[in-house]
Design a protein around this motif. Structure first.
Motif, PDB file in Angstrom:
ATOM      1  N   ARG A  17      66.327  11.329 -19.026  1.00  0.00           N
ATOM      2  CA  ARG A  17      66.246  11.584 -17.582  1.00  0.00           C
ATOM      3  C   ARG A  17      64.872  11.211 -17.031  1.00  0.00           C
ATOM      4  O   ARG A  17      64.685  11.170 -15.828  1.00  0.00           O
ATOM      5  CB  ARG A  17      66.537  13.052 -17.296  1.00  0.00           C
ATOM      6  N   THR A  18      63.916  10.926 -17.931  1.00  0.00           N
ATOM      7  CA  THR A  18      62.547  10.666 -17.475  1.00  0.00           C
ATOM      8  C   THR A  18      62.095   9.218 -17.647  1.00  0.00           C
ATOM      9  O   THR A  18      61.233   8.769 -16.899  1.00  0.00           O
ATOM     10  CB  THR A  18      61.551  11.586 -18.207  1.00  0.00           C
ATOM     11  N   LEU A  19      62.635   8.502 -18.620  1.00  0.00           N
ATOM     12  CA  LEU A  19      62.252   7.094 -18.789  1.00  0.00           C
ATOM     13  C   LEU A  19      62.798   6.267 -17.642  1.00  0.00           C
ATOM     14  O   LEU A  19      63.934   6.446 -17.217  1.00  0.00           O
ATOM     15  CB  LEU A  19      62.815   6.527 -20.088  1.00  0.00           C
ATOM     16  N   GLU A  20      61.972   5.343 -17.160  1.00  0.00           N
ATOM     17  CA  GLU A  20      62.423   4.443 -16.097  1.00  0.00           C
ATOM     18  C   GLU A  20      62.822   3.083 -16.651  1.00  0.00           C
ATOM     19  O   GLU A  20      63.553   2.340 -15.997  1.00  0.00           O
ATOM     20  CB  GLU A  20      61.334   4.301 -15.045  1.00  0.00           C
ATOM     21  N   SER A  21      62.328   2.755 -17.844  1.00  0.00           N
ATOM     22  CA  SER A  21      62.674   1.477 -18.457  1.00  0.00           C
ATOM     23  C   SER A  21      62.464   1.580 -19.964  1.00  0.00           C
ATOM     24  O   SER A  21      61.834   2.515 -20.454  1.00  0.00           O
ATOM     25  CB  SER A  21      61.819   0.350 -17.879  1.00  0.00           C
ATOM     26  N   VAL A  22      62.995   0.599 -20.681  1.00  0.00           N
ATOM     27  CA  VAL A  22      62.816   0.506 -22.130  1.00  0.00           C
ATOM     28  C   VAL A  22      62.073  -0.791 -22.425  1.00  0.00           C
ATOM     29  O   VAL A  22      62.105  -1.726 -21.629  1.00  0.00           O
ATOM     30  CB  VAL A  22      64.168   0.570 -22.864  1.00  0.00           C
ATOM     31  N   HIS A  23      61.414  -0.845 -23.568  1.00  0.00           N
ATOM     32  CA  HIS A  23      60.561  -1.999 -23.871  1.00  0.00           C
ATOM     33  C   HIS A  23      60.901  -2.666 -25.207  1.00  0.00           C
ATOM     34  O   HIS A  23      60.059  -3.356 -25.785  1.00  0.00           O
ATOM     35  CB  HIS A  23      59.085  -1.588 -23.824  1.00  0.00           C
ATOM     36  N   THR A  24      62.114  -2.458 -25.683  1.00  0.00           N
ATOM     37  CA  THR A  24      62.545  -3.119 -26.906  1.00  0.00           C
ATOM     38  C   THR A  24      63.803  -3.926 -26.604  1.00  0.00           C
ATOM     39  O   THR A  24      64.510  -3.657 -25.631  1.00  0.00           O
ATOM     40  CB  THR A  24      62.840  -2.100 -28.021  1.00  0.00           C
ATOM     41  N   SER A  25      64.071  -4.915 -27.450  1.00  0.00           N
ATOM     42  CA  SER A  25      65.238  -5.771 -27.239  1.00  0.00           C
ATOM     43  C   SER A  25      66.517  -5.030 -27.605  1.00  0.00           C
ATOM     44  O   SER A  25      66.479  -4.018 -28.314  1.00  0.00           O
ATOM     45  CB  SER A  25      65.106  -7.053 -28.060  1.00  0.00           C
TER      46      SER A  25
END
Length: 187
Positions: A90-98
């Motif tokens: 609910r807190t992450l706005e994006s992910v940084h892994t493929s």
């Protein structure tokens, strides 16, 4: 269709982290244990992760020092990188892994569909997220790597929920860890 597997490293008294959230000093697999993890995870095609587990596991794609620690570490990084990942936060706005998707909430119907569509096994990582899947009767197998330590409290591996289990596999390692694999008979 894949099986949904909940797997973590656990203290002998059933915690994945102590009262301070610490686990690194007692939950480190050695090369023998990591080789067994790699053997088991080669069938995983999808990882379902909570935010904290995702942030911890992302190093297997983003940190060359971690990836290159040993041949077993490199192999695990390759296994993790080729799998699809779904992160629930609910807190992450994006992910940084493929190969990674972000979801704001756990949807048991979507997870059932992920299992049905999977060409291999699906793992669910993190006790909070796994508790949701257990409550919805979605977990097929529970794997634990028991560490020879009791931490006295903290973040529990299993939720307060009855589970009927059948032991499928056990293996003792030279470092004192024991791998236990259980089929979930009913949740």
């Amino acid at each position: 269709m894949g099986s949904l597997i909940y797997s973590m490293i656990v203290s002998l008294d059933g915690y994945v982290a102590d009262d301070e959230g610490e686990f690194a000093s007692w939950a480190q697999p050695d090369e023998q244990v990591l080789a067994a993890i790699n053997d088991e995870m080669t069938s995983a095609t999808t990882y379902l992760l909570g935010r904290r587990m995702y942030e911890m596991m992302a190093v297997w794609e983003t940190d060359p020092e971690v990836i290159e620690q040993s041949p077993q570490s490199t192999q695990f990084a390759q296994i993790w990188q080729r799998a699809d990942k779904v992160v629930y936060s609910r807190t992450l706005e994006s992910v940084h892994t493929s190969r990674t998707q972000l979801r704001s909430h756990f949807d048991p119907e979507e997870v059932a569909q992920i299992k049905a569509d999977a060409t291999g096994d699906v793992t669910i990582d993190g006790p909070t997220l796994a508790a949701e899947a257990i409550r919805h009767g979605l977990v097929d197998r529970i794997d634990m790597l028991l560490c020879p330590v009791a931490v006295g409290g903290g973040l529990r591996f299993l939720p307060d929920h009855r589970l009927d289990l059948a032991l499928r596999h056990e293996q003792k390692f030279d470092n004192g860890m024991i791998e236990l694999r259980y089929d979930v008979l009913s949740a």
